[in-house]
Design an enzyme around this catalytic site. Structure first.
Site: not given
Length: 282
Positions: A149, A186-187, A37, A61, A33, A152, A35
């Site tokens: 988010g 962010m990822s 998320h 996936q 997680l 994606d 920021q």
């Protein structure tokens, strides 16, 4: 903070606190997680009586076994972040068997062609896996609202399509991209970058920002050529795709239509770590 590792006990708990007027907000994640998320969760907390967060690295996936194996798993640290945010958050952290019951396969979906663009072209079966896990999680949690988010963005559109085509009673809410200090989106995959790679990855947003400036004045073909040439200057980057597409259909734009909304989408590999980003062009 209530933590559930099995769907039966989670469903029983949610049933016990549900009323005719209460709402459940849901944030599905694969953990690690950040920021971005937490911002989704904060929005859910502000808009719902109960917020459920799932942490599950979904095997169906991933079309790349190495990517699945290396995906960061940080449950202990994630629990601390959730507890600090709000100890009333309900966490669902299932096993693969709890979700798939011994049959780890994707359901087949028709997303009216949304699945054939961009990520779908380069990650065969990816969106069947996404559709499968999101649909199962919705059936377990039965949320009023679910938060995703916009990084994606293709996934967001596909989830909306899946909900519509399956008649699911959940509102899908897209939320703005959160960025690091250098504007890298962010990822969870950013955790795999070295400090130097993270600094260099700032070029992704720089390129997208310039694309937005160029879009009203230049053709999409000319812009795409410029993106390719700029990334080729750095040997650490490999461009998987860049496209300017219609937000609604995700089809690539060859001729601009003033009545449509467009986005630029990009996927870049840095030392085999895959990063995606997007920006609205209207």
């Amino acid at each position: 903070m209530p933590i559930f590792y099995g769907k039966a006990s989670l469903m029983e708990h949610l049933k016990s606190i549900k009323t005719a007027q209460s709402t459940i907000g849901f944030v599905p994640t694969m953990g690690a997680l950040h920021q971005g998320h937490l911002a989704l969760m904060q929005k859910s907390l502000s808009e719902n009586n109960t917020t459920v967060v799932s942490i599950f690295v979904n095997p169906t996936q991933f079309n790349n076994a190495e990517d699945l194996a290396k995906y960061p798993r940080t449950l202990e640290a994630d629990v601390k972040k959730l507890d600090n945010l709000d100890p009333k958050i309900v966490l669902y952290a299932p096993s693969v068997d709890d979700i798939y019951e011994g049959n780890v396969e994707s359901q087949s979906f028709n997303f009216d062609g949304l699945e054939n663009q961009m990520e779908g072209k380069f990650r065969p079966g990816h969106f069947d896996g996404v559709g499968t896990i999101v649909k199962r999680l919705f059936e377990i949690v039965e949320p009023t609202n679910a938060y995703f988010g916009e990084k994606d963005f293709q996934q967001l559109q596909i989830v909306k399509k899946m909900v519509s085509k399956n008649g699911l009673k959940v509102n899908i809410i897209g939320c703005p991209i959160h960025r690091e200090s250098n504007h890298l989106a962010m990822s969870s995959r950013n955790e795999r970058l070295s400090a130097n790679e993270r600094d260099e990855a700032a070029i992704i947003f720089q390129i997208l920002s310039t694309v937005k400036e160029k879009f009203p004045k230049e053709s999409t073909a000319k812009i795409s050529e410029w993106v390719q040439k700029n990334l080729e200057k750095n040997p650490n980057f490999a461009l998987e795709y860049f496209t300017i597409a219609d937000e609604a259909t995700l089809l690539s734009c060859s001729r601009k239509d003033k009545n449509k909304k467009y986005r630029a989408f990009i996927a870049v590999l840095i030392n085999n770590i895959r990063l995606i980003d997007t920006i609205s062009l209207n």
